[in-house]
Design an enzyme around this catalytic site. Structure first.
Site, mmCIF file in Angstrom:
data_model
loop_
_atom_site.group_PDB
_atom_site.id
_atom_site.type_symbol
_atom_site.label_atom_id
_atom_site.label_comp_id
_atom_site.label_asym_id
_atom_site.label_seq_id
_atom_site.Cartn_x
_atom_site.Cartn_y
_atom_site.Cartn_z
ATOM 1 C CB THR A 266 -0.383 -0.034 1.584
ATOM 2 O OG1 THR A 266 -1.775 -1.154 1.318
ATOM 3 C CG2 THR A 266 -1.319 0.893 1.123
ATOM 4 C CG ASP B 97 -1.255 -7.615 -1.599
ATOM 5 O OD1 ASP B 97 -2.533 -6.681 -2.078
ATOM 6 O OD2 ASP B 97 -0.904 -8.385 -0.921
ATOM 7 C CB THR C 46 3.581 -10.986 15.556
ATOM 8 O OG1 THR C 46 2.383 -11.042 14.600
ATOM 9 C CG2 THR C 46 2.798 -9.997 16.901
HETATM 10 N N1 ASP Z 1 -2.172 -6.161 1.222
HETATM 11 C C1 ASP Z 1 -1.196 -5.071 2.269
HETATM 12 C C2 ASP Z 1 0.191 -5.391 1.328
HETATM 13 O O1 ASP Z 1 0.901 -6.229 2.508
HETATM 14 C C3 ASP Z 1 -1.687 -3.979 2.241
HETATM 15 C C4 ASP Z 1 -0.168 -3.384 3.158
HETATM 16 O O2 ASP Z 1 0.523 -2.681 2.035
HETATM 17 O O3 ASP Z 1 -0.322 -2.963 3.993
HETATM 18 O O4 ASP Z 1 0.636 -5.854 0.406
#
Ligand code: ASP
Length: 342
Positions: A15, A59, A167
């Site tokens: 993200t 992702d 975690t």
């Molecule tokens: N689904 C995303 C990822 O882990 C969530 C994030 O970036 O925080 O790549």
């Protein structure tokens, strides 16, 4: 060591690297070559920044140990030219990746700081800017020309943690991570305050070694009341299985049912390593404290102590990759290699 720290930012995905196209309302990947143009605040940090981005940002749910090797290789190839590294990664599996990198780098003497965010960098209420800016600041913090941090860390929402202690605990709050069994290494408020006594000291003057052989023929078995013999049996009979992270109750307790213990014993006799870790968010395995863990101790399960499951997975893949004799594997697993257990 240069006077002005030279930091390499590695964008793997997640993200944090997204911006919203306000015309279409769609999130799209951010062009990291234009980092300073988009975040002018970076010009205020007294360091030189370069960036590298994965060709196809991921992702982090799609992260694979091959990507850990990719990250490790980028750092290794740039190790001598930079003073510190900031790895931008999706938060979902960040604790796994960062734990793995901590084991893969032996004799590390420079900071590797993982960070990410809950909201994209282009969002009005984003947490990405603070996470990124402070991570860069931490990576470039030096005392007498030496980096303050010489370990793999994770920075999120004003706290710096030892990566292999973390975690992810919340999918919505900005405070998405915790380090249940080890205090924060630094806190960012009006001042950036390091808890110097908690940091890993650089003891070795040996040359950096990057271990890139990881064996992912492992499994996590989280026991629950009613788990069936069929399920445990078929998991333990998986072809090529080399290691099991057994997530037990409380301080390392499990059913004393005969079939269960027999299946564990069979697996051990086939050379499968079994580590006892707790399902609890905090605290440690204490084998032999209860009758329900004495049998596990007698069978010869490895004590995971207060390791997180994420770190247990990474440590298992790393140690299996070293192809050690049984006894040495056990000894090293139960030893703190990178500050991952107390
Ligand atoms: N689904 C995303 C990822 O882990 C969530 C994030 O970036 O925080 O790549």
């Amino acid at each position: 060591m240069s006077k002005i720290a030279h930091i390499l930012i590695i964008y793997t995905g997640g993200t944090i690297g997204m911006v919203k196209d306000y015309k279409t309302n769609v999130l799209k990947a951010f062009d990291f070559d234009n980092l300073k143009k988009n975040i002018p605040e970076l010009n205020l940090i007294n360091c030189k920044i370069d960036t590298i981005s994965f060709d196809e940002p991921l992702d982090s749910s799609n992260i694979h140990p091959d990507d850990w090797v990719k990250i490790a290789t980028i750092i290794e190839e740039n190790y001598d030219s930079f003073d510190g590294f900031v790895v931008l990664h999706g938060s979902d599996t960040m604790s796994y990746t960062a734990s793995a990198i901590s084991f893969m780098f032996e004799n590390l003497s420079k900071p590797i700081i993982f960070t990410g965010s809950q909201l994209p960098i282009g969002d009005l209420r984003t947490d990405a800017k603070e996470n990124l800016i402070t991570s860069i600041q931490i990576a470039s913090s030096q005392i007498n020309g030496k980096p303050i941090i010489s370990e793999v860390c994770l920075y999120f929402e004003y706290k710096l943690y030892r990566a292999n202690r973390t975690t992810k605990i919340n999918s919505e709050h900005f405070e998405a991570f915790t380090s249940p069994n080890y205090p924060a290494l630094a806190e960012s408020g009006v001042h950036l305050k390091f808890n110097h006594d908690l940091l890993l000291k650089k003891v070795s003057i040996d040359k950096l070694i990057v271990r890139k052989k990881l064996n992912n023929n492992i499994v996590i078995i989280k026991i629950f009341p009613g788990i069936t013999q069929n399920v445990v049996e078929s998991i333990l009979n998986t072809k090529g299985l080399k290691g099991v992270i057994l997530e037990t109750y409380g301080s390392g307790n499990a059913p004393t049912t005969e079939w269960f213990l027999k299946l564990l014993q069979n697996a051990l006799s086939k050379g499968i390593h079994i580590v006892d870790v707790t399902q609890c968010i905090g605290g440690s395995v204490i084998l032999g404290q209860y009758e329900t863990s004495i049998k596990l101790q007698e069978l010869g399960l490895i004590n995971g102590y207060d390791i997180t499951t994420e770190s247990a997975v990474a440590k298992m893949m790393y140690l299996l990759g070293l192809k050690l004799p049984e006894q040495q594997f056990r000894e090293l697993y139960m030893k703190s290699l990178r500050g991952e257990i107390n």
